[in-house]
Every structure is written in C-alpha cells, then in structure tokens.
Design an enzyme around this catalytic site. Structure first.
Site, PDB file in Angstrom:
ATOM      1  N   SER A 111       0.784  -1.239   0.000  1.00  0.00           N
ATOM      2  CA  SER A 111       0.000   0.000   0.000  1.00  0.00           C
ATOM      3  C   SER A 111       0.813   1.285   0.000  1.00  0.00           C
ATOM      4  CB  SER A 111      -0.959   0.003   1.186  1.00  0.00           C
ATOM      5  OG  SER A 111      -2.025  -0.890   0.954  1.00  0.00           O
ATOM      6  N   ASN A 217      -9.344  -0.554  -0.069  1.00  0.00           N
ATOM      7  CA  ASN A 217      -8.510  -0.617  -1.260  1.00  0.00           C
ATOM      8  C   ASN A 217      -9.284  -0.304  -2.531  1.00  0.00           C
ATOM      9  OD1 ASN A 217      -5.713  -1.757  -0.373  1.00  0.00           O
ATOM     10  ND2 ASN A 217      -7.211  -2.945   0.770  1.00  0.00           N
ATOM     11  N   GLY A 356       2.670  -0.748   4.084  1.00  0.00           N
ATOM     12  CA  GLY A 356       2.001  -1.594   3.103  1.00  0.00           C
ATOM     13  C   GLY A 356       2.455  -3.028   3.191  1.00  0.00           C
TER      14      GLY A 356
END
Length: 407
Positions: A111, A217, A356
């Site tokens: 991420s 997401n 992430g």
C-alpha cells in the site's frame, strides 16, 4: 482484525498493513528458517551513532525479528539529508542456502503504492485536470452507484464508505483451503480493476460518503481508473512517467500483471499446513493502483524526500495531501499519506509516510514533515503471535531517535 486461520498476515497484509505502521498480529507459527548473521553498513564517514540510537541496537533488533520466527528476513535504511547514514539486513534470502539478504534489494511495497498514486492525482489537480471536491461521476460516469456523492478527495482519504473488495475471500483467502487455491492457481490470475470495483459496488457501503472513515482498497482502484480516464494512460504508466523516471528510481516499478521482481531480491514464503511454499512470484493486478508496486529502501527514501520537499507537488497540493482526518486507529490519514503522532508505544512523532504489505511482504516508509530524514523497513513476515510487538520495535529503532524521541 479478526484473522481466522494460520499465516493470516501473509494473506491479509495487503489489506491491513496499509492502515497501520505496525503489522497485524498473526497466529503462532513454526520458527522461520535459521538465518546467517545480520549485517549492517554505515555510509563511509558516518558517525558511530545516528540521531541518538546506537546502530548496534538497530542491528540487534533486525536479528531479533528473524530469530523470533516472525520473519524470514528484514532490512532497514536511515537517510538524512539525502545521504544514507545507516543500513542493515538480517535473515536468509533463499531458504536452505545461508545466502545473506542484500539491504539494497527490491521488494513488494504493497500500500505504499497508494502514496505514488495519490501524488499523480494531486499533480493532475495542480494542472487543473481534476478537482478534489468534484464528484467521481464527473470523470467516471456510471462506475459507482453513489458516484454523484463521492468526491475525489473521499477516495484518497478513505472517507467514501466504499466496500473494500479485499474483504471478499475471492481476492484474499481466509482459510487454508483458500490459501492453497491461491498458491496453486489464483496468484497467477490477471484481475480487472473495473470488475473488482463493480463487484465491490454491489456490496452495501460502510457509511454514506463523508460520514466516516474506513480503509478501503477499492478507493485506489477507482483512483487508478480516474488517472487513466483523464490522461489516456494507465495509472502505472503515469507513476513511472511523472515520478519514477524524473527521480531516477532505478529499483522502482509499477507492474500491471508481471509476477516477477526484477533485480536483486530475497524470496518470500507462505506457510501451508504441508510446509512453506515460495510465493515470491505473484500477479499483482489484484492490488493494482493500491498496492502493486516494487521498490527498495533507497528509492522509497528518495521518493519521500522529494515529495515532502516539494519537488513533486506544488505547495497548494502538498498542503491538501497533508490535510488529515482521524481514523480511530492511532493515525491520521491524508490523501494517500499517514501521519503518526504516537501508536502502540511508538514514542516518536509526528511521522509522515505509509505502510504496506502483500502476501507476506510488509514495508514501512516514514519520515519527518520537511523531507530531511527517512526511516524505511521491509520485512518478509512468516507468522508469529507477537509479530505486532516485534515489528513495532523494529520500526521504532529505525524511525525514531529512541523511546520518546522525535523523528
């Protein structure tokens, strides 16, 4: 997070490591493979101590993470004023070989990709091609059921309310049978962002647009589609054209569907009941504009410095990026960026950046508000009950000057 099966961090990293600087806890697992001695490399002429934390302590923490069984390898880098003042690594690059991990190697950044994507969107805002508070429907008509009420800003700061497609077990397995299927077949599949967004849109939103905060997401799949609609080029082409090439990030790529990590890198493993399986190669299209990136600690530090020094964004857009909303998770979230003031014992701050992960590989990029100092870590998580506390200590040793210190 309520993980329901072994090795949950390997499967859920992409959906949750991006929310917190710290890795979610995973159920107990067998110890990771034995690792060679950790190695550290201060830049020539660097001081023995860097901003208050003994480098030997950082090296010890790197090794502790591996020895605990939480990871097969980890690495870290500290950059000050554009200069690497310390880097180190511990663990085994390939099981059974004793080959040491290259601290300059590449890894999947999960991420942290969101920060790259958000930067491109904000560049388009600066060019007058996108307006932050304009409804998504203006740019992507018919894509979202509530597209006339969800703004571009709400995509980037996760206040849209959109259902997170990675909560669907078709995309992120939740049990051993699903994980085995993913290892065998699903990790090679090419996924369509438009299809994943459409399927997420069939689920009830978590809240009306702008009436809450929840990491999703799906927001960044839509942001990637937005970039393509406005520019005529894919989100990854724009990231590489606008950020990767100008900054000469030679270790960074934004793959569409290629399962390979090109260049030097350590291997990642997923633990099945039958034993560990090498899952370094996977098709990253399932993560798309929210998590498909590959980079190195050096490149991520350079990107952070350029971003916060104003090289990539004009002052107005950088100010908007840093306009945060509360998350209820100990962090505040801006536009593709996190601000940490204090989190679960992490005594330094404020820190700006992102975390992430994707299928066992987790990365953490944080630094100060003016882009002078960066701390970057990457970990190949293998699964252990106290992973959270161990990775917290690792990030503290890299990102902070010490307990209670300032970054």
């Amino acid at each position: 997070m309520n993980d329901r099966s072994p090795n949950s961090m390997s499967r859920r990293a992409a959906t949750r490591a991006g929310v917190l600087m710290l890795a979610p806890q995973a159920p107990a697992a067998s110890a990771a493979p034995a690792a060679p001695a950790a190695s550290a490399t201060p830049t020539t002429g660097a001081p023995a101590r860097v901003t208050g934390v003994d480098p030997a302590e950082r090296l010890r923490v790197l090794r502790t993470v591996v020895d605990s069984g939480a990871a097969t390898w980890d690495m870290a880098r500290i950059v000050e004023g554009g200069r690497t003042v310390w880097k180190g690594a511990a663990g085994t690059a390939v099981r059974g070989t004793g080959r040491q991990v290259d601290p300059d190697g590449r890894f999947r950044i999960g991420s942290i990709t969101k920060t790259f994507t958000a930067t491109v969107v904000l560049q388009l805002v600066g060019e007058g091609r996108i307006t932050l508070d304009e409804p998504v429907e203006t740019y992507l008509p018919g894509v979202l059921p509530d597209g006339d009420r969800i703004t571009v800003r709400q995509l980037l700061n996760h206040t849209s309310g959109l259902y997170d497609y990675t909560d669907d077990p078709r995309y992120v397995p939740v049990d051993d049978a699903g994980l085995a299927r993913w290892v065998r077949t699903d990790r090679w599949r090419t996924y369509s962002a438009a299809t994943m967004v459409a399927e997420a849109s069939e689920r009830a939103p978590h809240f009306p647009p702008g009436q809450g905060w929840r990491y999703s997401n799906t927001n960044y799949l839509v942001a990637g589609m937005l970039v393509q609609r406005v520019t005529g080029r894919t989100w990854n082409q724009e990231v590489e054209r606008r950020i990767v090439h100008p900054l000469r990030l030679r270790d960074t790529s934004m793959p569409s569907a290629s399962p390979l990590i090109r260049g030097p890198h350590a291997r990642n493993y997923t633990r099945l009941p039958s034993g560990p399986v090498d899952t370094t190669e996977l098709n990253p299209s399932v993560a798309g504009a929210g998590g498909a990136g590959v980079s190195s600690t050096a490149d991520l530090a350079r990107f952070h410095s350029a971003l916060f020094r104003g090289t990539l964004l004009r002052p107005a857009e950088l100010t908007e990026m840093k306009r945060t909303v509360p998350t209820g998770l100990g962090v505040r979230y801006g536009l593709g960026i996190q601000r940490l003031d204090s989190l679960d014992g992490l005594g330094c701050g404020p820190l700006w950046g992102h975390a992430g992960g994707i299928h066992g590989s987790a990365a953490y990029l944080f630094g100060d508000a003016d882009g002078h100092r960066q701390g970057v870590t990457a970990v190949s998580l293998y699964g252990r009950a106290d992973t959270n506390a161990i990775v917290t200590r690792l990030n503290e040793a890299v990102a902070c000057t010490g307990k209670g210190g300032a970054a």
